[in-house]
Design a protein around this motif. Structure first.
Motif, PDB file in Angstrom:
ATOM      1  N   LEU A   1     -28.079 -10.350 -43.197  1.00  0.00           N
ATOM      2  CA  LEU A   1     -27.297  -9.598 -44.183  1.00  0.00           C
ATOM      3  C   LEU A   1     -28.117  -9.322 -45.438  1.00  0.00           C
ATOM      4  CD1 LEU A   1     -23.799 -11.332 -43.996  1.00  0.00           C
ATOM      5  CD2 LEU A   1     -24.337  -8.976 -43.364  1.00  0.00           C
ATOM      6  N   ILE A   2     -28.836 -10.321 -45.898  1.00  0.00           N
ATOM      7  CA  ILE A   2     -29.673 -10.158 -47.097  1.00  0.00           C
ATOM      8  C   ILE A   2     -30.753  -9.113 -46.836  1.00  0.00           C
ATOM      9  CG2 ILE A   2     -31.360 -11.290 -48.599  1.00  0.00           C
ATOM     10  CD1 ILE A   2     -29.648 -13.894 -48.136  1.00  0.00           C
ATOM     11  N   ASN A   3     -31.440  -9.216 -45.703  1.00  0.00           N
ATOM     12  CA  ASN A   3     -32.498  -8.248 -45.384  1.00  0.00           C
ATOM     13  C   ASN A   3     -31.940  -6.839 -45.224  1.00  0.00           C
ATOM     14  OD1 ASN A   3     -34.831  -9.889 -45.463  1.00  0.00           O
ATOM     15  ND2 ASN A   3     -34.270 -10.773 -43.491  1.00  0.00           N
TER      16      ASN A   3
ATOM     17  N   GLN B   1     -38.697  -8.689 -55.885  1.00  0.00           N
ATOM     18  CA  GLN B   1     -37.908  -9.549 -56.772  1.00  0.00           C
ATOM     19  C   GLN B   1     -36.673  -8.807 -57.272  1.00  0.00           C
ATOM     20  OE1 GLN B   1     -38.540 -12.838 -57.519  1.00  0.00           O
ATOM     21  NE2 GLN B   1     -36.525 -12.812 -58.474  1.00  0.00           N
ATOM     22  N   ASP B   2     -36.834  -7.549 -57.644  1.00  0.00           N
ATOM     23  CA  ASP B   2     -35.693  -6.757 -58.093  1.00  0.00           C
ATOM     24  C   ASP B   2     -34.688  -6.549 -56.958  1.00  0.00           C
ATOM     25  OD1 ASP B   2     -36.750  -6.534 -60.636  1.00  0.00           O
ATOM     26  OD2 ASP B   2     -37.665  -4.582 -60.259  1.00  0.00           O
ATOM     27  N   LEU B   3     -35.200  -6.278 -55.771  1.00  0.00           N
ATOM     28  CA  LEU B   3     -34.318  -6.081 -54.616  1.00  0.00           C
ATOM     29  C   LEU B   3     -33.552  -7.356 -54.275  1.00  0.00           C
ATOM     30  CD1 LEU B   3     -36.804  -3.972 -52.487  1.00  0.00           C
ATOM     31  CD2 LEU B   3     -34.679  -3.138 -53.511  1.00  0.00           C
ATOM     32  N   LEU B   4     -34.239  -8.487 -54.338  1.00  0.00           N
ATOM     33  CA  LEU B   4     -33.570  -9.769 -54.100  1.00  0.00           C
ATOM     34  C   LEU B   4     -32.509 -10.032 -55.161  1.00  0.00           C
ATOM     35  CD1 LEU B   4     -36.575 -11.997 -53.030  1.00  0.00           C
ATOM     36  CD2 LEU B   4     -34.524 -11.567 -51.684  1.00  0.00           C
TER      37      LEU B   4
ATOM     38  N   LYS C   1     -32.954  -3.648 -47.536  1.00  0.00           N
ATOM     39  CA  LYS C   1     -33.377  -2.376 -46.933  1.00  0.00           C
ATOM     40  C   LYS C   1     -32.533  -1.221 -47.460  1.00  0.00           C
ATOM     41  CE  LYS C   1     -34.110  -0.145 -42.496  1.00  0.00           C
ATOM     42  NZ  LYS C   1     -33.906  -0.222 -41.051  1.00  0.00           N
ATOM     43  N   GLU C   2     -31.230  -1.445 -47.570  1.00  0.00           N
ATOM     44  CA  GLU C   2     -30.345  -0.399 -48.096  1.00  0.00           C
ATOM     45  C   GLU C   2     -30.724  -0.028 -49.529  1.00  0.00           C
ATOM     46  OE1 GLU C   2     -25.735  -0.011 -49.538  1.00  0.00           O
ATOM     47  OE2 GLU C   2     -26.132  -1.261 -47.776  1.00  0.00           O
TER      48      GLU C   2
END
Length: 96
Positions: free
Chosen positions: A33-35, A51-54, A39-40
């Motif tokens: 779900l996190i990955n 880091q921003d995406l996380l 990606k989205e």
């Protein structure tokens, strides 16, 4: 049952974990779900820094968790109110 060692990949980094056997599927699904969320965000926004995406993903899931907790609390209060009303009705009925 027992702990097992697994490796989880999140944002192209591998994390070795020890989890209970019955939790393995949940942990793997959470990582997926996190990955998928990362990606989205990569596809829909001009953000490339992992880091921003996380951080954006964590904010999304933390917000969803808090929203769900609030709803459960409100639903629990509503159920308690209904039980109290039913108890009052039964008390009134049997006291006649």
């Amino acid at each position: 049952m027992g702990e097992i060692s697994i490796k989880i990949n999140i944002a192209d980094r591998v994390y070795p974990l020890k989890v209970d056997m019955e939790e393995e599927e949940i942990v793997r699904r959470a990582a997926k779900l996190i990955n998928d969320r990362i990606k989205e965000y990569q596809e829909n926004y001009a953000v490339r820094d992992k880091q921003d995406l996380l951080s954006m993903s964590v904010l999304h899931y933390a917000t969803a968790t808090l929203r769900a907790e609030k709803k459960m609390s409100e639903d629990g209060t509503e159920v308690a109110d209904k039980v109290y009303q039913l108890d009052q009705m039964l008390s009134d009925f049997f006291s006649k």
